[in-house]
Design an enzyme around this catalytic site. Structure first.
Site, PDB file in Angstrom:
ATOM      1  N   GLY A  77     -15.734   9.580   2.042  1.00 53.92           N
ATOM      2  CA  GLY A  77     -15.641   9.940   0.623  1.00 53.92           C
ATOM      3  C   GLY A  77     -14.629  11.025   0.293  1.00 53.92           C
ATOM      4  N   GLY A 118      -9.211  17.175   6.785  1.00 53.69           N
ATOM      5  CA  GLY A 118      -9.381  16.306   5.618  1.00 53.69           C
ATOM      6  C   GLY A 118     -10.272  16.936   4.568  1.00 53.69           C
ATOM      7  CB  THR A 139     -12.551  19.487  13.873  1.00 50.83           C
ATOM      8  OG1 THR A 139     -12.119  18.441  14.752  1.00 50.83           O
ATOM      9  CG2 THR A 139     -11.483  20.557  13.892  1.00 50.83           C
ATOM     10  CB  ILE A 140     -15.008  17.888  18.648  1.00 46.23           C
ATOM     11  CG1 ILE A 140     -14.418  16.537  18.257  1.00 46.23           C
ATOM     12  CG2 ILE A 140     -16.493  17.973  18.373  1.00 46.23           C
ATOM     13  CD1 ILE A 140     -14.829  15.410  19.192  1.00 46.23           C
ATOM     14  CG  ASP A 141     -10.443  16.182  16.626  1.00 47.55           C
ATOM     15  OD1 ASP A 141     -11.171  15.737  17.535  1.00 47.55           O
ATOM     16  OD2 ASP A 141     -10.270  15.592  15.539  1.00 47.55           O
ATOM     17  NE  ARG A 176     -14.545   1.257  41.909  1.00 45.91           N
ATOM     18  CZ  ARG A 176     -15.762   0.813  41.695  1.00 45.91           C
ATOM     19  NH1 ARG A 176     -16.692   1.608  41.209  1.00 45.91           N
ATOM     20  NH2 ARG A 176     -16.062  -0.443  41.939  1.00 45.91           N
ATOM     21  N   GLY A 184     -10.064  13.641  20.129  1.00 45.12           N
ATOM     22  CA  GLY A 184      -9.106  14.707  19.812  1.00 45.12           C
ATOM     23  C   GLY A 184      -8.107  14.299  18.742  1.00 45.12           C
ATOM     24  CG  LEU A 287     -21.942  10.335  25.070  1.00 45.96           C
ATOM     25  CD1 LEU A 287     -21.726  10.079  26.549  1.00 45.96           C
ATOM     26  CD2 LEU A 287     -23.419  10.582  24.784  1.00 45.96           C
ATOM     27  NE  ARG A 289     -18.205  13.374  15.354  1.00 45.39           N
ATOM     28  CZ  ARG A 289     -17.719  12.266  14.793  1.00 45.39           C
ATOM     29  NH1 ARG A 289     -16.516  11.844  15.127  1.00 45.39           N
ATOM     30  NH2 ARG A 289     -18.416  11.609  13.910  1.00 45.39           N
TER      31      ARG A 289
END
Ligand code: F6P
Length: 362
Positions: A77, A118, A139-141, A176, A184, A287, A289
């Site tokens: 929104g 934003g 923000t996690i970023d 492996r 991010g 996870l 967040r």
């Protein structure tokens, strides 16, 4: 006379939002004897008076360690560009005047917007239209300018580092290559810092477009030295030199943003061509967040919440609380949202990673 203040949480959630809400309510009530209105689902809540309800000391009891937001949020929104169905078609309408009318109808003297780039841009537009707004950076970023850290980032880092520790043991057992794709958006902070903390061998970030060849060589060299496994952290926004970002879903209109995702599997396919090793991908996703905020995030979020209330008391509108060194200060929201805070490809953290022998894709 006592004030009435509003608080909303906008954009993607992150650990620490409830700590901010609690701090705002506590300091508003205890220090200033003000009333607080909690607005549900970000700016959307200001289009519907039924979503604007009083918050009391009782409503915030016990929420400090809880992830998410008791107010709800949305990363769609935008009242300046609100999607509305008309004759079977979606059009975008500017509802900002309706938001302003509702803020006035509720008797809200000042609004605290807790959000990332934003949401804070929307807050800034409302402040330009005369609403008394203060911002809290979330923000996690960790991609907001002017603040050393946003709250939520530290918890996301812990989650990513923990995942890397777990991937190490299984990677080693099976010889492996394990790729961990982390969030991010356009910034590589989570990938870079969790990669350093979690002992990654390769870290791919958006700020350094990667080349496949040196990545393959680095993994082969490790194998030749007897380390028959490798750990790669790929930021969701990373992309190959000369290529483009992998978009999981395009933005639909001006009220939504594109969703990134898929680089982990893309790199795995590329590596399978040049390596004779099993490659597996883990997409850490949301996870990062969720869960309880770390001590650092709880403290930072609480300090931001108290500061936001103090900023209202001092009339510092159009400003955002931020962390600079060890201090909480204020900066214009405009400065914080002008552009994203990205990793400096020639900066100290990148040099640290390189000196630790981590391959950064170039
Ligand atoms: O901005 C926070 C963030 O988690 C980004 O890291 C990620 O790209 C995006 O939000 C995911 O958004 P959504 O919740 O819409 O999947």
């Amino acid at each position: 006379m006592g004030k009435k203040i509003g608080i909303l949480t906008g954009g993607g959630d992150c650990p620490g939002l409830n700590a901010v809400i609690r701090a705002v309510v506590k300091s508003a009530v205890i220090r200033h004897a003000w009333q607080v209105i909690g607005i549900e689902d970000g700016f959307d809540g200001l289009l519907d008076l039924a979503k604007c309800k009083p918050l009391t000391l009782k409503s915030v009891q016990g929420i400090l360690p809880r992830g998410g937001t008791i107010l709800g949020t949305t990363n769609h929104g935008n009242p300046f560009c609100y999607p509305v169905e008309q004759n079977g078609k979606t059009i975008n309408v500017d509802y900002s005047d309706r938001v302003i009318d509702n803020i006035r109808a509720l008797g809200i003297n000042a609004l605290i917007a807790v959000g990332g780039e934003g949401s804070l841009k929307i807050a800034l537009e409302l402040s330009k239209k005369g609403i008394a707004v203060v911002g809290v950076p979330k923000t996690i970023d960790n991609d907001l300018q002017e603040t050393d850290f946003t709250f939520g980032y530290n918890t996301a880092l812990e989650t990513a580092t923990d995942a890397l520790d777990k991937l190490h043991s299984t990677a080693e057992s099976h010889h492996r290559v394990m790729i961990l794709e982390v969030m991010g958006r356009y910034a590589g902070w989570i990938a870079l810092e969790s990669g350093i903390a979690g002992g990654a061998d390769v870290i791919l970030i958006p700020e350094i477009p990667y080349r496949l060849e040196p990545v393959c060589t680095a993994i082969k060299n490790r194998s030749a030295r007897g380390s028959r496994f490798s750990i790669i952290v790929a930021a969701e926004g990373a992309f190959p030199d000369g290529g483009s970002r992998i978009v999981a879903k395009q933005a639909e209109d001006c009220s939504s943003v594109e969703r990134l995702g898929g680089i982990g599997h893309y790199v795995a396919k590329q590596l399978e061509q040049c390596l004779d090793m099993d490659v597996r991908v883990t997409v850490l996703g949301h996870l990062q967040r969720g869960g309880s905020p770390t001590t650092f995030d709880r403290a930072l979020a609480s300090r931001f919440g108290v500061k936001a209330v103090q900023m209202i008391a001092d009339g510092q509108f159009g400003q955002m609380a931020c962390l600079r060194g060890r201090n909480i200060i204020t900066v214009p929201i405009e400065n914080a949202t002008r552009d994203l805070k990205l990793v400096d490809p020639d900066g100290e953290i990148v040099r640290t990673a390189l000196d630790l022998g981590i391959m950064l894709g170039r």
